[in-house]
Design an enzyme around this catalytic site. Structure first.
Site, PDB file in Angstrom:
ATOM      1  N   ASP A  35     -34.816 -42.105 -11.995  1.00 31.96           N
ATOM      2  CA  ASP A  35     -34.393 -40.825 -11.439  1.00 31.96           C
ATOM      3  C   ASP A  35     -35.232 -39.665 -11.984  1.00 31.96           C
ATOM      4  OD1 ASP A  35     -32.287 -39.088 -10.089  1.00 31.96           O
ATOM      5  OD2 ASP A  35     -32.074 -38.419 -12.156  1.00 31.96           O
ATOM      6  N   GLU A  80     -38.457 -41.449  -8.478  1.00 33.16           N
ATOM      7  CA  GLU A  80     -38.223 -40.158  -7.828  1.00 33.16           C
ATOM      8  C   GLU A  80     -39.020 -39.153  -8.643  1.00 33.16           C
ATOM      9  OE1 GLU A  80     -34.676 -37.040  -6.611  1.00 33.16           O
ATOM     10  OE2 GLU A  80     -34.501 -38.234  -8.438  1.00 33.16           O
TER      11      GLU A  80
END
Length: 586
Positions: A262, A296
Site C-alpha cells: 500500500d 500502489e
C-alpha cells in the site's frame, strides 16, 4: 523457502516448548506471562531483544509481555489475537496445519484480479464464507483474488489499513487456519491469492510498539500519519527485518501468491538498498514458486517495474490510477480534485498505450512533476481498473461508478479495460452491477472516533456540492455500524445480463488477448481520432492488437478492421457514441 518456524520476530516452536522473543530496546526488564498466570523472566541481549524459552508451552498458548512498569502488551508479531488488539496473543504452530495441496502458482500473464474486502464480500464477512463464493469467481474468469488488508486492527470492522499487528489475521474474519482453508479452496479452482499489506504506517489504536521500541518511528521523515517508520535511521535493522520477514511470512506460512504494498510513495528511506528493493530481493530469492509483488505508488516511479528479460527485477506491476482517472473523467465528466488533470484525450491514449499518463510533466493538482517514462515497460506491468476500494470509498458517499454513469457507458469502459493488455482488476460486485456503496468505515472509540468523524466531514467541506450543511450532514458516519453494513454485497440482486457481459469479455480476453501477452514487450501507440476517441495499437511479434474506442457522445470515424473479435455499441462504419472494437491483425 524461508523458515517460518524460527523467525527473528514472534514465537518459535522448539522441542518441548516455545522460544518467545521481543525487541524492546527501551526496556530494562521484560517477562512473558502465560494466560494461566505463569510468568517467565526474559534475558536481554545486546541487540535489544529479550528472549525466553518456556518449557511446556504449546500450540494455542495465550501470552502477553510484561514491561518494566508492569504493563501487559501483546506480541507485535502475534500470529493471532482472539480478543482483539488489547488482548493476549495466541501462539500458532503453522507447521501443524495439514496442507493438502501441491500448488505451483500461475503466470502473471494469466492474471485477472478481483479485489475484495473479506468483511463485506459476504453477509457473514468471514474467510469461510468468502471461500463459498470462489466458484462464482472462477466461472467469471477471475484467476487471482486480491484481498484488502487482514492484519489485526482495533474494533469490529474496518478497511484494514490501520492495522497494528501485521502478522495476525483479524479475528473478525476467522482464525488463521480459516484463511489457509480459503487459500487452499482458491488454489483448487486455479485462483491465486494476493494480500494487501501496509508497511507505511501503523494504526492509531492498539499500537504499543513505540512504548518499548521507540526506534520503530523516526521524526527525520514525515508521512500523512505523522512520524515515518524508521527504515533508514539508527537502530533501523530490526525495523526493516520486522517488515521484510512479515512479507516472507504471509507468502510462506499461508501459501500466498503475492502481496500488494500500500502507498509506497509514503515510505521514507534514504539508505541503500531501499527497503522496497531489499524486500523484493529477499522474497524473490527465498520463495521458489511464482510470486507477484504489486505496488500502489502515487509517484509513478517506473524504476520499480523494470524487467530482466520478461521477469520483473523487483515488482511485478503497479495499480494504474492514471488509467482509472482518464476513464472515469471520460465517463462522468467530473473535474473536481485530481480529476481536473485527466480530461485530455492524449492522456487517455497515453495511459492506455504506455501506462502512465504523466511521465515527468507537472500536474496542476499536485503542482509538481509526476511519473517517469513508461513506454518501454510491458503493458502487464500495470493493473487497470475502473473501480477499487480507494476510488469508490474516498468519495463522500462511496458511490460506485454505476451510480454515476449509465449502463452503456459502464460497458464501454469495461470493454476497454477488461480486454487491454494491462492486467485487469475488478472490484467486488462490479461484475453484476452491485449497487451497494463502499464508504469508509472503522470502529474506533473516544476522542479518536470523534476526530475521524470530524475529519471526514471537513475533508469534503471545500467541495461546492457540500456547501449546503444539510447535504454535508448526509455524509455517512464512518463510525456507525450501519455504514459498515451498507457496504455488504447483496448476492440476491445480481444483474444477470451485466454478469454475462463480464463473463463474455473475460472469455474474449482469455481466448484472444492472453496468447499475445508474452510477445507484447513494450507499450503501444495511440492515435487520436476525436475528442475521447482513439485507436491504440500494440505490437505482439508478427501480430498487432488494435483497440478502437469512442468514449464520447459524438459519432466518430475510424479505420476499417478485419474480423474484430469484440464489438460493443455501433461499430459499423462511423462509430456511434460509447462504442468499442478490438481486433488482431498481421
Amino acid at each position: 523457502m524461508s523458515d517460518v518456524s524460527r523467525p527473528a520476530h514472534g514465537p518459535a516452536f522448539e522441542a518441548g516448548g516455545i522460544r518467545f522473543r521481543l525487541w524492546a530496546p527501551a526496556e530494562t526488564r521484560v517477562s512473558v506471562v502465560l494466560e494461566e498466570g505463569a510468568e517467565n523472566a526474559m534475558e536481554r541481549r545486546e541487540d535489544g531483544f529479550f528472549e525466553a524459552f518456556v518449557a511446556g508451552a504449546g500450540d494455542g498458548a495465550l501470552y502477553r509481555f510484561k514491561l518494566s512498569d508492569g504493563m501487559l502488551v501483546p506480541d507485535p508479531a502475534s500470529r493471532f489475537q482472539p480478543r482483539d488488539v488489547q488482548g493476549p496473543s495466541e501462539a500458532m504452530d503453522h507447521a501443524a496445519y495439514p496442507w493438502r495441496e501441491d500448488w505451483r502458482g500461475r503466470s502473471w500473464d494469466d492474471a485477472v484480479l478481483y479485489e475484495l474486502h473479506i468483511g463485506t464480500f459476504t453477509p457473514e464477512g468471514t474467510f469461510i464464507a468468502a471461500a463459498g463464493k470462489l466458484d462464482h469467481l472462477a466461472d467469471l474468469g477471475v484467476t487471482a483474488v486480491e484481498i484488502m488488508p487482514v492484519a489485526d486492527f482495533s474494533g469490529r470492522w474496518g478497511w484494514g489499513y490501520d492495522g497494528v499487528l501485521p502478522y495476525a489475521p483479524d479475528a473478525s474474519y476467522g482464525r488463521p487456519e480459516h484463511f489457509k482453508a480459503f487459500v487452499e479452496a482458491a488454489h483448487r479452482r486455479g485462483v491465486s491469492v494476493l494480500l494487501d499489506v501496509v508497511y507505511n504506517h501503523l494504526g492509531p489504536e492498539g499500537n504499543f510498539l513505540p512504548r518499548y521500541a521507540p526506534d520503530i518511528l523516526t521524526d527525520r521523515h514525515k508521512t500523512p500519519w505523522g512520524d515515518a517508520i524508521n527504515f533508514d535511521g539508527p537502530n533501523s535493522r530490526p525495523v526493516r527485518e520486522f517488515f521484510i520477514q512479515n512479507a516472507e511470512y504471509w507468502i510462506d506460512a499461508f501459501h500466498l501468491d503475492g502481496l500488494r504494498l500500500d502507498a509506497v510513495d509514503t515510505i521514507r528511506d534514504d539508505s541503500k538498498p531501499h527497503i522496497l528493493e531489499e524486500l523484493a530481493e529477499r522474497v524473490r530469492s527465498r520463495i521458489s514458486r511464482p510470486v507477484h509483488l504489486l505496488l500502489e505508488n502515487g509517484d509513478n516511479e517506473p524504476q520499480w517495474l523494470v524487467r530482466r528479460g520478461r521477469n520483473p527485477v523487483h515488482y511485478t506491476a503497479q495499480w494504474n490510477d492514471d488509467l482509472h482517472h482518464v476513464l472515469h473523467v471520460a465517463a462522468t465528466r467530473e473535474r473536481g480534485g485530481y480529476y481536473r488533470d485527466f480530461g485530455e484525450t492524449n492522456l487517455l491514449g497515453r495511459a492506455l498505450a504506455e501506462g502512465f499518463a504523466f511521465q515527468g510533466e507537472v500536474m496542476a493538482y499536485r503542482q509538481k512533476p509526476r511519473g517517469g517514462p513508461s513506454a518501454d515497460l510491458p503493458p502487464n506491468a500495470f493493473v487497470g481498473f475502473i473501480q477499487n476500494h480507494d476510488q469508490v470509498g474516498n468519495r463522500a458517499f462511496g458511490e460506485r461508478i454505476n451510480a454515476l454513469a449509465p449502463p452503456e457507458v459502464i460497458r464501454a469502459l469495461a470493454s476497454v479495460y477488461l480486454l487491454a493488455p494491462q492486467t485487469a482488476m475488478l472490484f467486488m460486485g462490479e461484475e453484476w452491477g452491485a449497487e451497494q456503496p463502499f464508504p469508509f468505515f472503522c470502529d474506533f472509540h473516544g476522542q479518536l472516533a470523534d476526530a475521524i468523524r470530524k475529519g471526514r466531514r471537513e475533508e469534503f467541506s471545500h467541495f461546492p456540492e457540500f456547501a449546503d450543511p444539510d447535504r454535508a450532514a448526509m455524509i455517512p458516519d464512518p463510525l456507525a455500524k450501519s455504514t459498515f453494513l451498507s457496504a455488504k454485497l447483496d448476492w440476491s440482486r445480481i444483474d444477470r445480463d451485466h454478469l454475462n457481459f463480464y463473463r463474455a469479455a473475460l472469455s474474449a480476453r482469455r481466448q484472444h488477448v492472453r496468447p499475445l501477452l508474452p510477445d507484447i514487450e513494450r507499450g503501444g501507440e495511440a492515435v487520436v481520432q476525436g475528442e475521447q476517441a482513439l485507436r491504440v495499437v500494440w505490437r505482439a511479434g508478427a501480430h498487432r492488437l488494435i483497440l478502437d474506442a469512442n468514449l464520447s457522445d459524438a459519432r466518430v470515424g475510424f479505420p476499417a478492421a478485419a474480423d474484430p473479435f469484440w464489438r460493443f455499441g455501433d461499430t459499423d462504419g462511423e462509430f456511434g457514441p460509447w462504442s468499442v472494437r478490438w481486433s488482431v491483425e498481421l
